[in-house]
Structure formats: structure tokens, C-alpha cells
Scaffold this motif. Structure first.
Motif, mmCIF file in Angstrom:
data_model
loop_
_atom_site.group_PDB
_atom_site.id
_atom_site.type_symbol
_atom_site.label_atom_id
_atom_site.label_comp_id
_atom_site.label_asym_id
_atom_site.label_seq_id
_atom_site.Cartn_x
_atom_site.Cartn_y
_atom_site.Cartn_z
ATOM 1 N N LYS A 91 -8.381 -3.455 -0.534
ATOM 2 C CA LYS A 91 -7.507 -2.350 0.156
ATOM 3 C C LYS A 91 -8.143 -1.187 -0.150
ATOM 4 C CE LYS A 91 -4.030 -5.044 1.550
ATOM 5 N NZ LYS A 91 -2.565 -4.733 0.961
ATOM 6 N N ILE A 92 -9.411 -1.031 -0.893
ATOM 7 C CA ILE A 92 -9.556 0.469 -1.269
ATOM 8 C C ILE A 92 -9.946 1.396 -0.460
ATOM 9 C CG2 ILE A 92 -12.162 -0.186 -1.428
ATOM 10 C CD1 ILE A 92 -10.141 2.044 -3.839
ATOM 11 N N LYS A 93 -10.474 0.899 0.947
ATOM 12 C CA LYS A 93 -10.684 1.878 2.015
ATOM 13 C C LYS A 93 -9.569 2.323 2.702
ATOM 14 C CE LYS A 93 -15.404 -0.029 2.973
ATOM 15 N NZ LYS A 93 -16.197 -0.655 4.015
ATOM 16 N N LEU A 94 -8.592 1.574 2.535
ATOM 17 C CA LEU A 94 -7.226 2.214 3.248
ATOM 18 C C LEU A 94 -6.661 3.529 2.350
ATOM 19 C CD1 LEU A 94 -5.188 -1.069 3.971
ATOM 20 C CD2 LEU A 94 -6.394 0.482 5.317
ATOM 21 N N ILE A 95 -7.109 3.272 1.012
ATOM 22 C CA ILE A 95 -6.290 4.367 0.194
ATOM 23 C C ILE A 95 -7.280 5.441 -0.657
ATOM 24 C CG2 ILE A 95 -4.483 2.805 -0.449
ATOM 25 C CD1 ILE A 95 -6.014 2.202 -3.153
ATOM 26 N N CYS A 96 -8.614 5.202 -0.636
ATOM 27 C CA CYS A 96 -9.499 5.997 -1.419
ATOM 28 C C CYS A 96 -9.532 7.419 -1.012
ATOM 29 C CB CYS A 96 -10.715 5.530 -1.479
ATOM 30 S SG CYS A 96 -11.893 5.185 -0.030
ATOM 31 N N ASN A 97 -9.575 7.881 0.074
ATOM 32 C CA ASN A 97 -9.650 9.147 0.842
ATOM 33 C C ASN A 97 -8.467 9.665 0.915
ATOM 34 O OD1 ASN A 97 -12.390 8.789 1.036
ATOM 35 N ND2 ASN A 97 -12.087 7.754 3.141
ATOM 36 N N LYS A 98 -7.264 9.365 0.132
ATOM 37 C CA LYS A 98 -6.142 10.047 0.372
ATOM 38 C C LYS A 98 -6.029 11.256 -0.474
ATOM 39 C CE LYS A 98 -4.531 6.766 3.302
ATOM 40 N NZ LYS A 98 -4.483 7.110 4.738
ATOM 41 N N PRO A 99 -5.701 12.484 0.056
ATOM 42 C CA PRO A 99 -6.012 13.706 -0.907
ATOM 43 C C PRO A 99 -4.955 13.624 -1.865
ATOM 44 C CG PRO A 99 -4.911 14.210 1.521
ATOM 45 C CD PRO A 99 -5.636 12.679 1.436
ATOM 46 N N ASN A 100 -3.817 13.002 -1.540
ATOM 47 C CA ASN A 100 -2.754 13.113 -2.849
ATOM 48 C C ASN A 100 -2.394 11.639 -3.780
ATOM 49 O OD1 ASN A 100 -1.792 11.471 -0.614
ATOM 50 N ND2 ASN A 100 0.334 11.618 -1.034
ATOM 51 N N LEU A 101 -3.574 10.991 -3.593
ATOM 52 C CA LEU A 101 -3.604 9.720 -4.506
ATOM 53 C C LEU A 101 -4.340 10.391 -5.631
ATOM 54 C CD1 LEU A 101 -3.479 6.780 -5.196
ATOM 55 C CD2 LEU A 101 -5.934 6.450 -4.185
ATOM 56 N N ASN A 102 -3.504 10.526 -6.639
ATOM 57 C CA ASN A 102 -3.848 11.207 -7.916
ATOM 58 C C ASN A 102 -4.211 10.385 -9.097
ATOM 59 O OD1 ASN A 102 -3.263 13.578 -9.799
ATOM 60 N ND2 ASN A 102 -1.960 12.187 -10.997
ATOM 61 N N LYS A 103 -3.826 9.175 -8.987
ATOM 62 C CA LYS A 103 -4.107 8.463 -10.202
ATOM 63 C C LYS A 103 -4.057 6.863 -10.128
ATOM 64 C CE LYS A 103 -1.676 8.586 -13.973
ATOM 65 N NZ LYS A 103 -1.178 9.044 -15.359
ATOM 66 N N ILE A 104 -4.887 5.999 -10.575
ATOM 67 C CA ILE A 104 -4.808 4.613 -10.590
ATOM 68 C C ILE A 104 -4.808 3.958 -11.939
ATOM 69 C CG2 ILE A 104 -5.720 2.239 -9.423
ATOM 70 C CD1 ILE A 104 -6.609 3.889 -7.092
#
Length: 278
Positions: A91-104
């Protein structure tokens, strides 16, 4: 008016694992629709800057995880994810470029049989997430000591990042350790989930309702992320506004009882997490 440091939102209570240390979900299982997610974001947008897409369940199972993060961005909400990591590579390519993804937060202590599990996670982080805060969690220690599995994981991380002697020393002495830019190891003892069937009568202070609330997959609002079955039902976000819920007598009474260090709910009296606020 930012009231909470974080709000937990359970976008699904379904998990692809069945770890022995995790409490069992008794509520009906399912996924929140995008329409309902949008409703929740609209309700909470003035109450926090940070959301955690997790209470129970594996958030990366949600087919619209990327769209949910985009929706959050529309409301200026920063997103934190907690995942067992088994689906991260897929799933990483779906989420990695989201500017508001703050922390995993990646729970490396999960019980799974996936081949090359740790190697996949380390490589995925290095290839896609260096600009995001990533925390490797090891939360199944016994009296502060690694079991054999956790010890093996730590040794692989040390070798992978070629960590210095000073950092290695900190890993064994401290709970939260920075090992690289935006990269941490967080370790803790295995957590005992609160249970109303326990005979504990543990008084004490709690940060619930002061710094956080949680919203379950069916819309039930609860004091914190440890009430995954909605035992302390404060209202339903689909039927009432958040403002109405936090102005109820039940909400106010519970919040005051935390401040008085004498929780009025049996589930809270059974919860050992309060010990951390002493």
C-alpha cells in the motif's frame, strides 16, 4: 478552538492478524464509508489538528485509505497511522506522497508468519518514507526485557542501519530512541487491556477526554483508544454533534472523575494505563 491533542478514528475494526496480546472485538465488524468519514472530519475539524486512523483493526485494509487521507487534508487534519506492517509494502505508493501523512507507527511485535516481514518494512521505510516520522514499536517486553523475538528484531535493525555503539546502548536503556532522521524505536512492556470483568479498583489520573477521544467504526464516541468495544458510550457522532456529546452530563462527570483521580466508570477502574500518569 483546538480541544484535543489527538482524536482516534477507527476506519475499520477488522484485522488481518489475530495476535494473542490484543483484546478481542465484540462489536459488529466493518469499514467506515467515505461519506461517513467526511461527516466525522467535518464534526471534529475544529477540535483537533491530529487524527489517528486506528483504534482496533488494520487501517491499511481499508480500500479507500488514500482517499481518507486526502479527505483529512481537505480539513487541514494531519494523519497518524498505526499498522502491523504486513500490508505496508503493498500500500505504500498509495500513501507515501500524502503531504498530511504525519507519522506511521509500525508494530513490529505483531504475530505473523509473513516471509521477510522485517526486511520488507525496513526497505519500504528507506525507499519511501524518509521524509515521514516512522516509529518501530516493540510493545511486548517483559519487565523491560526483550523476549527472543524482540531481541532478534532489534539485532536486525542495528545491523541494517549500522547503528553506533552509543545508539545501541540507548536502545537497551531507554524507551523511545531516535536512531536516524525521522526514525525511532519505541519499546514498552506488554499492555494489559482494561476489562470490566477484572476486580481492579485502580484509582488515579487519566488524560482521556482532556487530550483525546476516540470514535469507533459504528460512530460510538468513547473516552480513549482502549475502549474498543464501546463500553463507555458517550454518544454517536452520526446522530449527535461532537459539541452535543461533550456537553452531556455523562461526559462532564467522567472527565471530572479523572481529574479527581477517582474514575467513575468500572472499565476505567480496571485500566492499568493510569499508572503511567503518576
Amino acid at each position: 478552538m483546538k480541544k484535543y491533542k489527538k482524536i482516534y478514528i477507527e476506519i475499520t475494526n477488522i484485522c488481518n492478524l489475530n495476535c494473542s496480546f490484543c483484546s478481542k472485538v465484540t462489536k459488529n465488524k466493518g469499514y467506515i464509508s467515505l461519506e461517513k468519514v467526511n461527516h466525522i472530519f467535518n464534526e471534529i475539524k475544529d477540535y483537533t489538528d491530529y487524527i489517528y486512523l486506528h483504534v482496533k483493526g488494520e487501517p491499511l485494509l481499508h480500500k479507500d485509505i488514500d482517499k481518507i487521507i486526502d479527505l483529512a487534508n481537505n480539513y487541514n487534519l494531519k494523519v497518524n497511522l498505526t499498522t502491523n506492517g504486513t500490508l505496508l509494502k503493498d500500500k505504500i505508493k498509495l500513501i507515501c506522497n500524502k503531504p498530511n501523512l504525519n507519522k506511521i507507527n509500525i508494530s513490529l511485535h505483531s504475530e505473523n508468519n509473513k516471509n521477510n516481514y522485517l526486511e520488507e518494512i525496513l526497505e519500504t521505510r528507506d525507499n519511501y518514507l524518509k521524509d515521514k516520522t516512522v516509529i518501530y514499536r516493540l510493545w511486548t517486553l517483559k519487565n523491560g526485557e526483550f523476549d527472543n523475538k524482540s531481541q532478534e528484531i532489534v539485532e536486525k535493525i542495528i545491523a541494517h542501519y549500522n547503528l553506533s555503539t552509543d545508539i545501541v546502548d540507548k536502545i537497551y536503556k531507554s524507551n523511545n530512541i531516535k536512531i536516524d532522521n525521522n526514525l525511532y524505536i519505541d519499546k514498552d512492556n506488554e499492555f494489559i487491556w482494561p476489562n470490566i470483568n477484572n476486580d481492579n479498583n485502580l484509582k488515579g489520573y487519566c488524560m482521556a477526554l482532556k487530550t483525546q477521544i476516540a470514535i469507533l467504526v459504528d460512530g460510538t464516541v468513547v473516552p480513549c483508544c482502549l475502549d474498543s468495544n464501546g463500553i463507555i458510550d458517550l454518544g454517536n457522532i452520526y446522530k449527535e454533534s461532537l459539541e452535543q456529546i461533550i456537553n452531556k452530563d455523562k461526559y462532564k462527570k467522567l472527565k471530572q472523575s479523572f481529574q479527581d483521580r477517582n474514575p467513575c466508570e468500572k472499565l476505567c477502574l480496571s485500566c492499568t494505563f493510569k499508572e503511567r500518569f503518576k
